[in-house]
Design an enzyme around this catalytic site. Structure first.
Site, PDB file in Angstrom:
ATOM      1  N   LEU A 124      11.588  55.757  66.990  1.00 18.29           N
ATOM      2  CA  LEU A 124      11.444  57.073  66.376  1.00 18.29           C
ATOM      3  C   LEU A 124      10.217  57.730  66.992  1.00 18.29           C
ATOM      4  O   LEU A 124       9.190  57.067  67.195  1.00 18.29           O
ATOM      5  CB  LEU A 124      11.253  56.963  64.858  1.00 18.29           C
ATOM      6  CG  LEU A 124      12.496  56.754  63.995  1.00 18.29           C
ATOM      7  CD1 LEU A 124      12.089  56.496  62.547  1.00 18.29           C
ATOM      8  CD2 LEU A 124      13.435  57.946  64.069  1.00 18.29           C
ATOM      9  N   ASP A 125      10.296  59.022  67.284  1.00 22.42           N
ATOM     10  CA  ASP A 125       9.147  59.744  67.803  1.00 22.42           C
ATOM     11  C   ASP A 125       8.016  59.726  66.781  1.00 22.42           C
ATOM     12  O   ASP A 125       8.262  59.607  65.573  1.00 22.42           O
ATOM     13  CB  ASP A 125       9.522  61.197  68.104  1.00 22.42           C
ATOM     14  CG  ASP A 125      10.507  61.323  69.253  1.00 22.42           C
ATOM     15  OD1 ASP A 125      10.524  60.423  70.110  1.00 22.42           O
ATOM     16  OD2 ASP A 125      11.252  62.318  69.287  1.00 22.42           O
TER      17      ASP A 125
END
Length: 308
Positions: free
Chosen positions: A38-39
């Protein structure tokens, strides 16, 4: 139990690797990996594998995902999200001309099986190097389009401002889909630019963020999902007896049962009965080869049936 799957609700502002590092300290082992990043700006569900269950992660990465997101129309950014540099904004009259029907049509055009170009600032590898690394080094990056499936792109709410239109959306999609690329492409379709301002992953396959624990105060022993239980939620299960479990443990093939939909090349979880005081055991991930199942990933166990 020293092997299993953990569900973590990642907070905003840290990387997926930061979460792994934290969980390594909590679990007392370096053998921890994750099934899909996930960013840093994103929150939500991360699946982590502990011990030999890291071998299971390969079969969890490809599961479908669900996200809740906010798309801001009015301008794009260099990263297609709020962390990038802003690109020129749309003229106020162009933004005012974007009606609800046009938004609905633009979202419909990005639903189904589509060709999507991932964001330039992404983890996609180009000639062995991550695209975001090439961008940071000043290179012009061109990433080929890939086929992805967006099974749902649903509008939940619309908020109109003087310089932007914010859309709260739900996205159900195949693995490898970039939600920020959907925001970019929707803005391009409407002629006003667009980027992502918020992203939360709520589901991976049958694993939901509601089951996940927050990083602060996370209890590994309470939340560890047994390998067999996790595998059953992601793959078809093959029940094997003790003799077959021993054969698979030695890398031998076993016959394919006559009953059951055992598709060629589809991974299957071979699960053996529990031993006294323990959970059922994930013996191996197998695939059909003619009339036999062949081991593609083994899960070594000690004499008590515990994963090594």
């Amino acid at each position: 139990m020293n092997s299993g799957i953990l569900l973590v609700d990642k907070p905003q502002g840290i990387t997926s690797h930061d979460v792994v590092a934290r969980m390594r300290r909590l679990a007392g082992t370096r053998k921890i990996g994750h099934a899909g990043t996930l960013d840093p700006m994103a929150t939500g569900l991360l699946l982590l594998g502990v011990g030999t269950s890291t071998r299971l992660l390969h079969h969890l990465v490809g599961l479908d995902k669900q996200y809740l997101a906010t798309v801001r129309l009015g301008w794009g950014t260099t990263s297609d999200d709020a962390e990038g540099e802003a690109l020129p904004a749309a003229a106020p009259e162009a933004l005012a001309a974007v009606g609800d029907d046009a938004i609905a049509e633009g979202m419909a055009a990005l639903t189904g099986v589509i060709e999507q170009v991932p964001s330039a600032v992404s983890a996609v590898k180009i000639d062995g190097k991550r695209a975001y690394q090439r961008v940071r080094e000043g290179e012009q990056v061109e990433i080929p389009a890939r086929t992805v499936t967006v099974s749902a792109f649903e509008l939940l709410a619309t908020r109109r401002g003087e310089a932007s239109i914010d859309l709260d959306v739900r996205v159900d999609c195949s693995s490898g889909t970039y939600v920020r690329a959907l925001a970019r492409d929707l803005g391009a379709e409407l002629g006003v630019g667009g980027h992502l301002t918020a992203l939360r992953r709520t589901r991976i396959g049958d694993f939901a963020v509601d089951e996940a624990g927050e990083l602060e105060g996370y209890d590994v022993s309470e939340r560890l999902i047994a390998p067999a239980a996790a595998a059953r939620r992601a793959l078809p299960a093959l029940e094997v007896d003790e003799a077959q479990a021993v054969d698979l443990g030695h890398g031998k093939r076993i016959p394919v049962p006559e009953s059951g939909d055992w598709q060629k090349g589809r991974p299957v979880a071979a699960v053996a009965p529990s031993r006294p005081g323990g959970p059922e055991r994930l013996v191996a991930i197998v695939e059909r080869r003619g009339g036999q199942f062949q081991v593609v990933a083994g899960f070594p166990q000690d004499e008590a049936g515990e994963p090594r």
